[in-house]
Design an enzyme around this catalytic site. Structure first.
Site, PDB file in Angstrom:
ATOM      1  N   HIS A 149      -9.454   9.178  43.980  1.00 28.64           N
ATOM      2  CA  HIS A 149     -10.296   8.418  43.034  1.00 28.64           C
ATOM      3  C   HIS A 149     -11.011   7.263  43.748  1.00 28.64           C
ATOM      4  O   HIS A 149     -10.866   6.088  43.387  1.00 28.64           O
ATOM      5  CB  HIS A 149      -9.449   7.886  41.872  1.00 28.64           C
ATOM      6  N   GLU A 151      -3.077  11.270  37.805  1.00 30.42           N
ATOM      7  CA  GLU A 151      -3.284  10.527  39.061  1.00 30.42           C
ATOM      8  C   GLU A 151      -2.150   9.551  39.303  1.00 30.42           C
ATOM      9  O   GLU A 151      -1.817   8.790  38.390  1.00 30.42           O
ATOM     10  CB  GLU A 151      -4.628   9.775  39.008  1.00 30.42           C
TER      11      GLU A 151
HETATM   12  P1  NAD Z   1     -23.864   7.782  32.392  1.00 32.31           P
HETATM   13  O1  NAD Z   1     -23.433   7.469  31.009  1.00 32.31           O
HETATM   14  O2  NAD Z   1     -24.990   7.015  32.987  1.00 32.31           O
HETATM   15  O3  NAD Z   1     -24.233   9.346  32.494  1.00 32.31           O
HETATM   16  C1  NAD Z   1     -23.474  10.355  31.923  1.00 32.31           C
HETATM   17  C2  NAD Z   1     -24.426  11.443  31.480  1.00 32.31           C
HETATM   18  O4  NAD Z   1     -23.670  12.557  31.024  1.00 32.31           O
HETATM   19  C3  NAD Z   1     -25.340  11.014  30.320  1.00 32.31           C
HETATM   20  O5  NAD Z   1     -26.696  11.212  30.671  1.00 32.31           O
HETATM   21  C4  NAD Z   1     -24.916  11.918  29.169  1.00 32.31           C
HETATM   22  O6  NAD Z   1     -26.007  12.304  28.344  1.00 32.31           O
HETATM   23  C5  NAD Z   1     -24.358  13.117  29.919  1.00 32.31           C
HETATM   24  N1  NAD Z   1     -23.440  13.932  29.135  1.00 32.31           N
HETATM   25  C6  NAD Z   1     -22.557  13.556  28.189  1.00 32.31           C
HETATM   26  N2  NAD Z   1     -21.902  14.637  27.713  1.00 32.31           N
HETATM   27  C7  NAD Z   1     -22.383  15.711  28.385  1.00 32.31           C
HETATM   28  C8  NAD Z   1     -22.088  17.096  28.345  1.00 32.31           C
HETATM   29  N3  NAD Z   1     -21.175  17.592  27.509  1.00 32.31           N
HETATM   30  N4  NAD Z   1     -22.751  17.908  29.194  1.00 32.31           N
HETATM   31  C9  NAD Z   1     -23.676  17.416  30.051  1.00 32.31           C
HETATM   32  N5  NAD Z   1     -24.020  16.117  30.103  1.00 32.31           N
HETATM   33  C10 NAD Z   1     -23.361  15.269  29.294  1.00 32.31           C
HETATM   34  O7  NAD Z   1     -22.578   7.642  33.283  1.00 32.31           O
HETATM   35  P2  NAD Z   1     -22.508   7.564  34.868  1.00 32.31           P
HETATM   36  O8  NAD Z   1     -22.575   6.154  35.296  1.00 32.31           O
HETATM   37  O9  NAD Z   1     -23.446   8.534  35.474  1.00 32.31           O
HETATM   38  O10 NAD Z   1     -20.996   8.022  35.106  1.00 32.31           O
HETATM   39  C11 NAD Z   1     -20.538   9.309  34.727  1.00 32.31           C
HETATM   40  C12 NAD Z   1     -19.025   9.348  34.776  1.00 32.31           C
HETATM   41  O11 NAD Z   1     -18.597   9.252  36.121  1.00 32.31           O
HETATM   42  C13 NAD Z   1     -18.343   8.117  34.105  1.00 32.31           C
HETATM   43  O12 NAD Z   1     -18.197   8.281  32.723  1.00 32.31           O
HETATM   44  C14 NAD Z   1     -17.035   8.019  34.819  1.00 32.31           C
HETATM   45  O13 NAD Z   1     -16.074   8.777  34.111  1.00 32.31           O
HETATM   46  C15 NAD Z   1     -17.309   8.685  36.153  1.00 32.31           C
HETATM   47  N6  NAD Z   1     -17.225   7.748  37.293  1.00 32.31           N
HETATM   48  C16 NAD Z   1     -16.312   8.028  38.249  1.00 32.31           C
HETATM   49  C17 NAD Z   1     -16.221   7.199  39.345  1.00 32.31           C
HETATM   50  C18 NAD Z   1     -15.179   7.470  40.397  1.00 32.31           C
HETATM   51  O14 NAD Z   1     -14.628   6.521  40.919  1.00 32.31           O
HETATM   52  N7  NAD Z   1     -14.906   8.713  40.741  1.00 32.31           N
HETATM   53  C19 NAD Z   1     -17.082   6.104  39.489  1.00 32.31           C
HETATM   54  C20 NAD Z   1     -18.016   5.862  38.491  1.00 32.31           C
HETATM   55  C21 NAD Z   1     -18.081   6.693  37.387  1.00 32.31           C
HETATM   56  C1  MLT Z   2     -15.446   4.229  36.914  1.00 35.50           C
HETATM   57  O1  MLT Z   2     -15.470   4.924  35.898  1.00 35.50           O
HETATM   58  O2  MLT Z   2     -16.197   3.248  37.061  1.00 35.50           O
HETATM   59  C2  MLT Z   2     -14.510   4.606  38.017  1.00 35.50           C
HETATM   60  O3  MLT Z   2     -13.448   5.339  37.628  1.00 35.50           O
HETATM   61  C3  MLT Z   2     -14.306   3.530  38.979  1.00 35.50           C
HETATM   62  C4  MLT Z   2     -12.980   2.867  39.120  1.00 35.50           C
HETATM   63  O4  MLT Z   2     -12.723   1.911  38.410  1.00 35.50           O
HETATM   64  O5  MLT Z   2     -12.228   3.236  40.022  1.00 35.50           O
END
Ligand code: NAD
Ligand code: MLT
Length: 312
Positions: free
Chosen positions: A277, A259
């Protein structure tokens, strides 16, 4: 005590620290070398995803006690290296989940109605009504991979728009998944049945390239893939092939293995849409994570209480 905020965060983060008596420097955009040169002055480090908290940085961080991630994903922090140095790492689970979930659902609708192409062609003075017939999501099957904070909200929204909901999460038992309103499914079954697969797992060794040529081949023909979790969970070459061959009707990525992705071949495809993102980039989520990370770090630095610490 001194705090370094090394990625852009809402002003409420610095304000909270100052109100609690901390000295705060906000220095987004530093190079790793510049950050390394100043890190020894700080007791707390606030990051989002741009700053890479490496073993090398922590080696130089002689006074650092806590790293706070204003967000969820911790794949930019070397947690074993932090633990070895006695540095506590914490994130703010749940605080930006709704924002990320809403973006994933936005992607589902945007793909289904070819929203980007429709808007782009009309702005170029073309009236492509016939070419832009869409699909409805009602009654279709939504497959959620990773049924944590974000996956469950996506599931709830999916049910609200009358989708059938399947979820795969090996760390939850069938009863827990049913309790959150979804039908539990092994990954292969979910891939074979879902019209839309949306990914909400953390990035780890286990999930890197979880969606590769082999996994994508198991997806239903003409289905859609959405990744608003982390770059690299979807193998971008395999995704490209599946979009070109028509195996997948479309895909949406908010996150890329590198990215920004630069001149990526995916960006040239009509059945591919993307955002830079933006999952957590709402006003509400940014205030939530900024306040939460400051409050948690203050509690740790002043009272020794680790809230949402992943290594303490
Ligand atoms: P979370 O920890 O609440 O949920 C993640 C889930 O994935 C858990 O229930 C876990 O058991 C499950 N998991 C782990 N390994 C797995 C696998 N191999 N197969 C299937 N399930 C599996 O996290 P969340 O708050 O839901 O966030 C998930 C991810 O989203 C974060 O880790 C982050 O990388 C990403 N995220 C991205 C943004 C963005 O800006 N695009 C924003 C927030 C979070
Ligand atoms: C996250 O994992 O919370 C996201 O990537 C959000 C961010 O910081 O942009």
């Amino acid at each position: 005590m001194k705090i370094l905020i090394s990625d852009k965060t809402h002003e409420s983060c610095a304000r909270k620290f100052r109100e609690a008596g901390f000295e705060v420097d906000q220095k987004p955009g530093l190079s790793p070398e510049e950050r390394r040169a100043i890190i020894q002055d700080y007791h707390g480090l606030v990051v989002r995803s741009a700053t890479k908290v490496t073993a090398d940085l922590m080696e130089a961080a002689k006074n650092l006690k806590v790293v706070g991630r204003a967000g969820t994903g911790l794949d930019n922090v070397d947690i074993p290296a932090a633990t070895a140095k006695g540095i506590v790492v914490m994130n703010t689970p749940g605080q930006n989940s709704n924002a990320a979930a809403e973006l994933a659902v936005t992607m589902i609708f945007a793909l289904s109605r070819q929203l980007y192409r429709a808007c782009e062609s009309l702005k170029a003075c073309r009236w492509e009504k016939k070419a832009l017939e869409g699909r409805e999501v009602m009654g279709k099957t939504l497959g959620v991979v990773g049924f944590g904070n974000i996956g469950r909200i996506v599931g709830e929204l999916g049910r609200g728009i009358k989708m059938r909901l399947l979820a795969y999460d090996p760390y939850l038992n069938a009863e827990q998944i049913r309790g959150f309103g979804a039908e539990p499914a092994p990954l292969e079954d979910l891939l074979a049945q879902a019209d839309y697969v949306t990914i909400h797992v953390p990035k780890s060794k286990e999930t890197t390239s979880l969606f590769n040529a082999e996994t994508i081949a198991k997806m239903k023909d003409g289905s859609y893939l959405i990744n608003c979790a982390r770059g690299g969970i979807v193998d971008e070459d395999a995704l490209y092939e599946a979009l070109v061959s028509g195996k997948l009707a479309g895909a949406a990525l908010d996150v890329f293995s590198v990215e920004p992705p630069g001149e990526h071949k995916l960006l040239k495809l009509d059945n591919f849409i993307c955002t830079p993102h933006l999952g957590a980039s709402t006003f509400e989520a940014q205030v939530n994570v900024a306040v939460a990370v400051a409050e948690q770090m203050i509690k740790y630095l002043q009272e020794g209480v680790p809230v949402h610490a992943v290594n303490a």
